[in-house]
Design an enzyme around this catalytic site. Structure first.
Site, PDB file in Angstrom:
ATOM      1  N   LYS A  77       0.939  -0.980   0.177  1.00 51.10           N
ATOM      2  CA  LYS A  77      -0.117   0.077   0.334  1.00 51.10           C
ATOM      3  C   LYS A  77       1.442   1.316   0.178  1.00 51.10           C
ATOM      4  CE  LYS A  77      -3.284   1.918   2.770  1.00 51.10           C
ATOM      5  NZ  LYS A  77      -5.133   1.696   3.912  1.00 51.10           N
ATOM      6  N   SER A 100      -9.667   2.112   2.916  1.00 48.82           N
ATOM      7  CA  SER A 100      -8.886   3.081   1.803  1.00 48.82           C
ATOM      8  C   SER A 100      -8.073   1.667   1.315  1.00 48.82           C
ATOM      9  CB  SER A 100      -7.568   4.305   2.860  1.00 48.82           C
ATOM     10  OG  SER A 100      -7.018   2.677   3.983  1.00 48.82           O
ATOM     11  N   SER A 147      -9.960  -0.485   6.965  1.00 46.34           N
ATOM     12  CA  SER A 147      -9.024  -0.847   6.097  1.00 46.34           C
ATOM     13  C   SER A 147      -8.943  -1.844   5.153  1.00 46.34           C
ATOM     14  CB  SER A 147      -8.671   1.188   5.639  1.00 46.34           C
ATOM     15  OG  SER A 147      -8.960   1.414   5.541  1.00 46.34           O
TER      16      SER A 147
HETATM   17  N1  GLN Z   1     -13.160   4.369   6.231  1.00 48.29           N
HETATM   18  C1  GLN Z   1     -12.588   5.220   7.612  1.00 48.29           C
HETATM   19  C2  GLN Z   1     -12.069   5.879   7.811  1.00 48.29           C
HETATM   20  O1  GLN Z   1     -12.218   6.950   6.251  1.00 48.29           O
HETATM   21  C3  GLN Z   1     -11.640   3.831   8.028  1.00 48.29           C
HETATM   22  C4  GLN Z   1     -10.002   3.863   6.605  1.00 48.29           C
HETATM   23  C5  GLN Z   1      -8.827   3.674   7.356  1.00 48.29           C
HETATM   24  O2  GLN Z   1      -9.154   2.469   7.982  1.00 48.29           O
HETATM   25  N2  GLN Z   1      -8.177   3.818   7.035  1.00 48.29           N
HETATM   26  O3  GLN Z   1     -11.162   6.790   8.612  1.00 48.29           O
END
Ligand code: GLN
Length: 483
Positions: free
Chosen positions: A76, A151, A175
């Site tokens: 990532k 994400s 995410s």
């Molecule tokens: N959807 C969550 C957020 O926008 C989690 C994102 C994540 O785990 N990086 O904060």
């Protein structure tokens, strides 16, 4: 060749059926051919991959072994990679080449893994759909009109489309688990402190945790083995021995106590997903597990608490991007304040700016007690709910998400609608617990995930349950059409 799992690749390399270089060539060609449809990579590191593959082949020729020796993966794009663009999905870091490797990257490279590239992601990991990326949305290989989740959407789309067997990802509020659910993968968020955060660009430091995304629990065990461990460079890393995760896969589930929280099945959950979750419970009962209804009474407060704490930490973490030391700098600033304002205004996208404003507001004098402190108190209550539940059960089971992957753009005008989709995943981050999502069926041709949560440092238990489930079901073997 591209259908092989990490475990199959390790066997093939050990039996000299193919070399890491051959496999790497095949996968690089596949990425070049298919990624234009998916947009799952921000950078493809062809040269690095081929030199790492040759080096791994040479190490094997000298008699070295190891499940990751010569195994192709991707990172990532928030894991720092020395000399390679590390963008975090943001215009702010579009020109940033990291001066060092993240601990996770260095550990996997030392184990012989081959880095094919850096994967697309929501900007600074803020999002649930990969739509806030400066590099454009990634697409879901199960239906190119739908999001792959976020994400870590790029890692998920790439692995689901068989561009590579596994990838690293991070999970601040879901995410890893949510994109796994949306793309029919297995993903594991480890216990907070299990995997080093050093060199992982921070979103919300008390919630962020790196982990594996792969097609099977067996492969998650292999990748996690390479990622986990104490790191003196990360002050929140925990000095606990790392068990042999692959050795934990074959335990019997006889007598395993599974807790299913009654709050999980309230309004908001797609009834077709509820049915698939009940089917997975039945499957585990056949393997000897005992199911019990439990309660997590404070779950309803988790989303508001998370969406105060995460932006608060983000507003602090992202203050370092000031146009001076890192990344984007505006043209011809008139003075220092103008430099800050325009560099940040131009470098950050709308979702990141929204979160910085919410976070700065929640932390400001006069509001701190009402928002941030209150949210921290709720965080403790959420953790206490889990501690009480784990006195009665060994794992907690439920849906990973209330709905399957939505259409690209469907939640553009309503960010809160996307936040609400995180309802099942964020509680594990607030409590620091490990969680896993695995394939459990399909709704309208889109994958559905079942989530398992376990007590601290019981990643092996999660992998064991998921592996036994996968030995008896075939959801995880289904391949999206065209890939
Ligand atoms: N959807 C969550 C957020 O926008 C989690 C994102 C994540 O785990 N990086 O904060």
């Amino acid at each position: 060749m591209h259908h092989m799992t990490l475990a199959e690749i390790a066997r093939g390399l050990a039996d000299k059926k193919f070399s890491s270089e051959e496999l790497t060539q095949v996968l690089l060609a596949r990425i070049a051919q298919l990624d234009p449809q998916l947009n799952s990579f921000i950078s493809v590191t062809e040269e690095l991959a081929l030199s790492q593959a040759k080096a791994a082949d040479a190490r094997r020729a000298k008699g070295e072994h190891g499940a990751l020796l010569g195994a192709p993966i991707a990172h990532k794009d928030l894991f720092c990679t020395q000399g390679i663009r590390t963008s975090c999905g943001s215009k702010m870091l579009d020109n940033f080449k990291a001066p060092y490797d993240a601990t996770v990257v260095a550990k996997l490279a030392a184990a012989g893994a081959v880095t094919l590239g850096k994967t697309n992601m929501d900007e600074f990991a803020m999002g649930s759909a990969n739509e806030s990326s400066y590099y454009g949305a990634a697409k879901n290989p199960w239906n190119l009109e739908h999001v792959p989740g976020g994400s870590s959407g790029g890692s998920a789309a790439a692995v689901a489309a068989r561009l590579l067997p596994a990838a690293t990802a991070t999970d601040t509020g879901g995410s890893i688990r949510q994109p796994a659910a949306f793309t029919n993968l297995t993903g594991l968020k480890p216990t907070y402190g299990r995997v080093s955060r050093w060199g992982m660009i921070a979103y919300a430091s008390s919630l962020d945790q790196g982990g594996p995304l792969a097609r099977t629990a067996e492969d998650c065990a292999i990748l996690l083995q390479g990622m986990a461990g104490f790191d003196p460079n990360d002050s929140t890393s925990i000095d606990e021995p790392v068990p042999d995760y692959s050795a934990s896969l074959n335990g019997s589930l006889q007598g395993l106590r599974i807790g299913v929280p009654k709050e999980y099945f309230s309004a908001g959950l797609d009834p077709r997903i509820a049915d698939l979750i009940q089917n997975s419970v039945k499957e585990l009962e056949k393997l000897g597990a005992v199911v019990k209804e439990i309660s997590l009474p404070n779950m309803q407060h988790a989303i508001p608490a998370y969406y105060v704490i995460a932006p608060a930490e983000a507003s602090s973490n992202l203050s370092r991007f000031d146009g001076v030391r890192f990344g984007h700098r505006c043209e011809n600033p008139e003075n220092l304040m103008d430099l800050y304002k325009r560099s940040r205004g131009e470098g950050f996208g709308v979702e990141v700016q929204r979160r910085i404003m919410v976070g700065a507001y929640a932390l400001s004098a006069g509001y701190y007690d009402a928002y941030y402190l209150k949210a921290q108190k709720i965080r403790r209550l959420v953790k206490n709910d889990f501690m009480a539940a784990f006195n009665e059960v060994d794992i907690i089971l439920g849906p990973t998400t209330p709905n399957p992957a939505w259409k690209l753009g469907a939640k553009d005008s309503d960010p809160v609608a996307a936040y609400l989709e995180d309802v099942y995943t964020i509680t594990a981050n607030l409590a620091g617990l490990p969680g896993l999502s695995m394939p459990a069926g399909f709704v309208d041709g889109l994958p559905v995930g079942v989530q398992l949560l376990a007590p601290y440092f019981q990643e092996g238990r999660l992998l064991n349950v998921a592996h036994q489930y996968q030995l008896n079901t075939d959801w995880h073997t289904r391949t999206p059409q065209g890939f």
